[in-house]
Design a protein around this motif. Structure first.
Motif, PDB file in Angstrom:
ATOM      1  N   ASN A 177      27.173  31.636  65.178  1.00  0.00           N
ATOM      2  CA  ASN A 177      26.202  30.623  65.591  1.00  0.00           C
ATOM      3  C   ASN A 177      24.845  31.280  65.814  1.00  0.00           C
ATOM      4  O   ASN A 177      24.770  32.467  66.154  1.00  0.00           O
ATOM      5  CB  ASN A 177      26.639  29.928  66.879  1.00  0.00           C
ATOM      6  N   LEU A 178      23.794  30.478  65.690  1.00  0.00           N
ATOM      7  CA  LEU A 178      22.449  31.041  65.809  1.00  0.00           C
ATOM      8  C   LEU A 178      21.448  29.931  66.070  1.00  0.00           C
ATOM      9  O   LEU A 178      21.631  28.794  65.615  1.00  0.00           O
ATOM     10  CB  LEU A 178      22.082  31.765  64.498  1.00  0.00           C
ATOM     11  N   ARG A 179      20.400  30.269  66.821  1.00  0.00           N
ATOM     12  CA  ARG A 179      19.275  29.345  66.997  1.00  0.00           C
ATOM     13  C   ARG A 179      18.072  29.885  66.227  1.00  0.00           C
ATOM     14  O   ARG A 179      17.708  31.055  66.359  1.00  0.00           O
ATOM     15  CB  ARG A 179      18.911  29.175  68.468  1.00  0.00           C
ATOM     16  N   VAL A 180      17.453  29.027  65.433  1.00  0.00           N
ATOM     17  CA  VAL A 180      16.263  29.408  64.679  1.00  0.00           C
ATOM     18  C   VAL A 180      15.133  28.427  64.976  1.00  0.00           C
ATOM     19  O   VAL A 180      15.349  27.340  65.517  1.00  0.00           O
ATOM     20  CB  VAL A 180      16.526  29.438  63.151  1.00  0.00           C
ATOM     21  N   ARG A 181      13.933  28.833  64.600  1.00  0.00           N
ATOM     22  CA  ARG A 181      12.751  27.986  64.736  1.00  0.00           C
ATOM     23  C   ARG A 181      12.215  27.664  63.347  1.00  0.00           C
ATOM     24  O   ARG A 181      12.180  28.538  62.463  1.00  0.00           O
ATOM     25  CB  ARG A 181      11.685  28.696  65.572  1.00  0.00           C
ATOM     26  N   ILE A 182      11.799  26.430  63.127  1.00  0.00           N
ATOM     27  CA  ILE A 182      11.282  26.019  61.821  1.00  0.00           C
ATOM     28  C   ILE A 182       9.822  26.444  61.686  1.00  0.00           C
ATOM     29  O   ILE A 182       8.970  26.065  62.497  1.00  0.00           O
ATOM     30  CB  ILE A 182      11.400  24.489  61.632  1.00  0.00           C
ATOM     31  N   VAL A 183       9.544  27.240  60.642  1.00  0.00           N
ATOM     32  CA  VAL A 183       8.189  27.747  60.429  1.00  0.00           C
ATOM     33  C   VAL A 183       7.655  27.434  59.035  1.00  0.00           C
ATOM     34  O   VAL A 183       6.507  27.756  58.730  1.00  0.00           O
ATOM     35  CB  VAL A 183       8.108  29.270  60.656  1.00  0.00           C
ATOM     36  N   ASP A 184       8.486  26.823  58.192  1.00  0.00           N
ATOM     37  CA  ASP A 184       8.103  26.677  56.787  1.00  0.00           C
ATOM     38  C   ASP A 184       8.790  25.461  56.181  1.00  0.00           C
ATOM     39  O   ASP A 184       9.694  24.868  56.789  1.00  0.00           O
ATOM     40  CB  ASP A 184       8.510  27.941  56.019  1.00  0.00           C
ATOM     41  N   GLN A 185       8.347  25.112  54.990  1.00  0.00           N
ATOM     42  CA  GLN A 185       8.961  24.042  54.207  1.00  0.00           C
ATOM     43  C   GLN A 185       9.594  24.637  52.949  1.00  0.00           C
ATOM     44  O   GLN A 185       9.027  25.546  52.340  1.00  0.00           O
ATOM     45  CB  GLN A 185       7.908  23.005  53.805  1.00  0.00           C
ATOM     46  N   CYS A 186      10.761  24.138  52.589  1.00  0.00           N
ATOM     47  CA  CYS A 186      11.414  24.553  51.342  1.00  0.00           C
ATOM     48  C   CYS A 186      11.290  23.405  50.347  1.00  0.00           C
ATOM     49  O   CYS A 186      12.027  22.413  50.445  1.00  0.00           O
ATOM     50  CB  CYS A 186      12.882  24.892  51.600  1.00  0.00           C
ATOM     51  N   PRO A 187      10.379  23.490  49.400  1.00  0.00           N
ATOM     52  CA  PRO A 187      10.092  22.351  48.529  1.00  0.00           C
ATOM     53  C   PRO A 187      11.212  21.983  47.574  1.00  0.00           C
ATOM     54  O   PRO A 187      11.300  20.835  47.137  1.00  0.00           O
ATOM     55  CB  PRO A 187       8.840  22.797  47.755  1.00  0.00           C
ATOM     56  N   ASP A 188      12.099  22.945  47.244  1.00  0.00           N
ATOM     57  CA  ASP A 188      13.175  22.653  46.298  1.00  0.00           C
ATOM     58  C   ASP A 188      14.522  22.486  46.985  1.00  0.00           C
ATOM     59  O   ASP A 188      15.570  22.508  46.343  1.00  0.00           O
ATOM     60  CB  ASP A 188      13.267  23.756  45.228  1.00  0.00           C
ATOM     61  N   CYS A 189      14.520  22.311  48.306  1.00  0.00           N
ATOM     62  CA  CYS A 189      15.755  22.121  49.067  1.00  0.00           C
ATOM     63  C   CYS A 189      16.012  20.634  49.303  1.00  0.00           C
ATOM     64  O   CYS A 189      15.085  19.893  49.646  1.00  0.00           O
ATOM     65  CB  CYS A 189      15.669  22.826  50.423  1.00  0.00           C
ATOM     66  N   GLU A 190      17.282  20.223  49.157  1.00  0.00           N
ATOM     67  CA  GLU A 190      17.648  18.833  49.397  1.00  0.00           C
ATOM     68  C   GLU A 190      17.888  18.591  50.882  1.00  0.00           C
ATOM     69  O   GLU A 190      18.005  19.525  51.678  1.00  0.00           O
ATOM     70  CB  GLU A 190      18.913  18.490  48.604  1.00  0.00           C
ATOM     71  N   LYS A 191      17.960  17.322  51.268  1.00  0.00           N
ATOM     72  CA  LYS A 191      18.165  16.948  52.660  1.00  0.00           C
ATOM     73  C   LYS A 191      19.394  17.655  53.230  1.00  0.00           C
ATOM     74  O   LYS A 191      20.440  17.696  52.598  1.00  0.00           O
ATOM     75  CB  LYS A 191      18.324  15.431  52.773  1.00  0.00           C
ATOM     76  N   GLY A 192      19.250  18.209  54.430  1.00  0.00           N
ATOM     77  CA  GLY A 192      20.335  18.944  55.073  1.00  0.00           C
ATOM     78  C   GLY A 192      20.298  20.439  54.823  1.00  0.00           C
ATOM     79  O   GLY A 192      20.958  21.202  55.532  1.00  0.00           O
ATOM     80  N   HIS A 193      19.521  20.871  53.858  1.00  0.00           N
ATOM     81  CA  HIS A 193      19.449  22.272  53.449  1.00  0.00           C
ATOM     82  C   HIS A 193      18.439  23.017  54.318  1.00  0.00           C
ATOM     83  O   HIS A 193      17.302  22.592  54.477  1.00  0.00           O
ATOM     84  CB  HIS A 193      19.024  22.319  51.971  1.00  0.00           C
ATOM     85  N   LEU A 194      18.835  24.153  54.883  1.00  0.00           N
ATOM     86  CA  LEU A 194      17.942  25.061  55.591  1.00  0.00           C
ATOM     87  C   LEU A 194      17.886  26.381  54.847  1.00  0.00           C
ATOM     88  O   LEU A 194      18.930  26.957  54.509  1.00  0.00           O
ATOM     89  CB  LEU A 194      18.422  25.308  57.024  1.00  0.00           C
ATOM     90  N   ASP A 195      16.685  26.871  54.602  1.00  0.00           N
ATOM     91  CA  ASP A 195      16.488  28.171  53.956  1.00  0.00           C
ATOM     92  C   ASP A 195      16.123  29.159  55.061  1.00  0.00           C
ATOM     93  O   ASP A 195      15.023  29.090  55.631  1.00  0.00           O
ATOM     94  CB  ASP A 195      15.369  28.053  52.918  1.00  0.00           C
ATOM     95  N   LEU A 196      17.038  30.057  55.392  1.00  0.00           N
ATOM     96  CA  LEU A 196      16.871  30.943  56.536  1.00  0.00           C
ATOM     97  C   LEU A 196      16.213  32.258  56.135  1.00  0.00           C
ATOM     98  O   LEU A 196      16.276  32.689  54.983  1.00  0.00           O
ATOM     99  CB  LEU A 196      18.236  31.270  57.157  1.00  0.00           C
ATOM    100  N   SER A 197      15.611  32.916  57.109  1.00  0.00           N
ATOM    101  CA  SER A 197      15.216  34.303  56.885  1.00  0.00           C
ATOM    102  C   SER A 197      16.486  35.108  56.608  1.00  0.00           C
ATOM    103  O   SER A 197      17.582  34.745  57.049  1.00  0.00           O
ATOM    104  CB  SER A 197      14.506  34.865  58.122  1.00  0.00           C
ATOM    105  N   SER A 198      16.335  36.187  55.883  1.00  0.00           N
ATOM    106  CA  SER A 198      17.520  37.011  55.601  1.00  0.00           C
ATOM    107  C   SER A 198      18.115  37.551  56.894  1.00  0.00           C
ATOM    108  O   SER A 198      19.337  37.685  57.023  1.00  0.00           O
ATOM    109  CB  SER A 198      17.158  38.155  54.649  1.00  0.00           C
ATOM    110  N   GLU A 199      17.253  37.840  57.887  1.00  0.00           N
ATOM    111  CA  GLU A 199      17.739  38.345  59.172  1.00  0.00           C
ATOM    112  C   GLU A 199      18.611  37.307  59.876  1.00  0.00           C
ATOM    113  O   GLU A 199      19.582  37.657  60.563  1.00  0.00           O
ATOM    114  CB  GLU A 199      16.554  38.720  60.068  1.00  0.00           C
TER     115      GLU A 199
END
Length: 231
Positions: free
Chosen positions: A89-111
């Motif tokens: 489990n992890l908590r992240v903060r949203i800092v960016d938009q992923c233009p090619d991601c569909e609804k529900g998709h999160l693009d995480l930092s590699s870390e």
């Protein structure tokens, strides 16, 4: 999933800003409703803390990019999300938009991705829930480079809850600043010279009011208070 090499955040800002040049407040007032569990997938990219939300590089890299639909014209910027993945489990903060991601998709930092899944998998199923951010200190107001009394762009930072609306006044009635897709609230006429008031409305309806002495250029100033966490 790493983003394609041709993906250009500055170009995305220009394109989306043009498309939403007349956009006002977000329809939902905060990306995705706090406490509302979502199902989707997680991928990863080479994040540096900046992105379409116009935050500074560096700092805590437990961050993610929101899919375009739920990014909601920057209403998701600064929102915190609890993620449950195959490994943890992890908590992240949203800092960016992923233009090619569909609804529900999160693009995480590699870390962040390596804490909830094996890097070799690249793309995994997750559940995620927007939550109140655990921040210290009051709200911060950052003025975009080039801001002046006759054209003013203000970003709210260090907020516990998503921001629904930003208004200003110097006597008279409150006036809304226009939300832009790059996470600033803008008035093309500026707020004028001298002190003025700002009123911030969170996604749950909480409001805070601050008085600022003047418009700054690419600088930040602390507010007086912080939103209470959502119950």
């Amino acid at each position: 999933m790493n983003r394609p090499s041709f993906w250009n955040p500055s170009l995305l800002v220009a394109v989306v800003s043009f498309a939403c040049g007349g956009c006002g407040d977000s329809a939902s007032g905060g990306g995705v409703t706090l406490g509302e569990e979502q199902k989707g997938i997680a991928t990863y990219y080479d994040a540096n803390g900046s992105g379409n939300c116009s935050y500074d590089k560096g700092g805590d890299l437990m961050v993610a990019a929101m899919n375009a639909d739920q990014y909601d014209n920057s209403a998701a910027c600064g929102q915190c999300v609890d993620i449950v993945g195959p490994k943890g489990n992890l908590r992240v903060r949203i800092v960016d938009q992923c233009p090619d991601c569909e609804k529900g998709h999160l693009d995480l930092s590699s870390e962040a991705f390596e804490k909830i899944a094996e890097m070799k998998d690249g793309r995994v199923d997750i559940t995620w829930t927007p939550v109140s951010c655990d921040v210290a200190g009051p709200l911060k107001y950052h003025f975009k480079e080039g801001s002046n009394p006759w054209w003013t762009a203000i970003q709210v930072r260090n907020h516990r809850l998503p921001i629904k609306k930003l208004e200003w006044k110097r006597g008279g009635d409150w006036k809304s600043l226009r939300r832009e897709s790059y996470n600033y609230f803008v008035t093309d006429d500026g707020v004028g010279e001298g002190s003025f008031q700002l009123r911030v409305t969170a996604s749950d309806g909480q409001q805070l009011t601050d008085t600022l002495d003047k418009v700054l250029d690419d600088e930040s100033v602390d507010g007086a208070e912080q939103f209470a966490p959502q119950k």
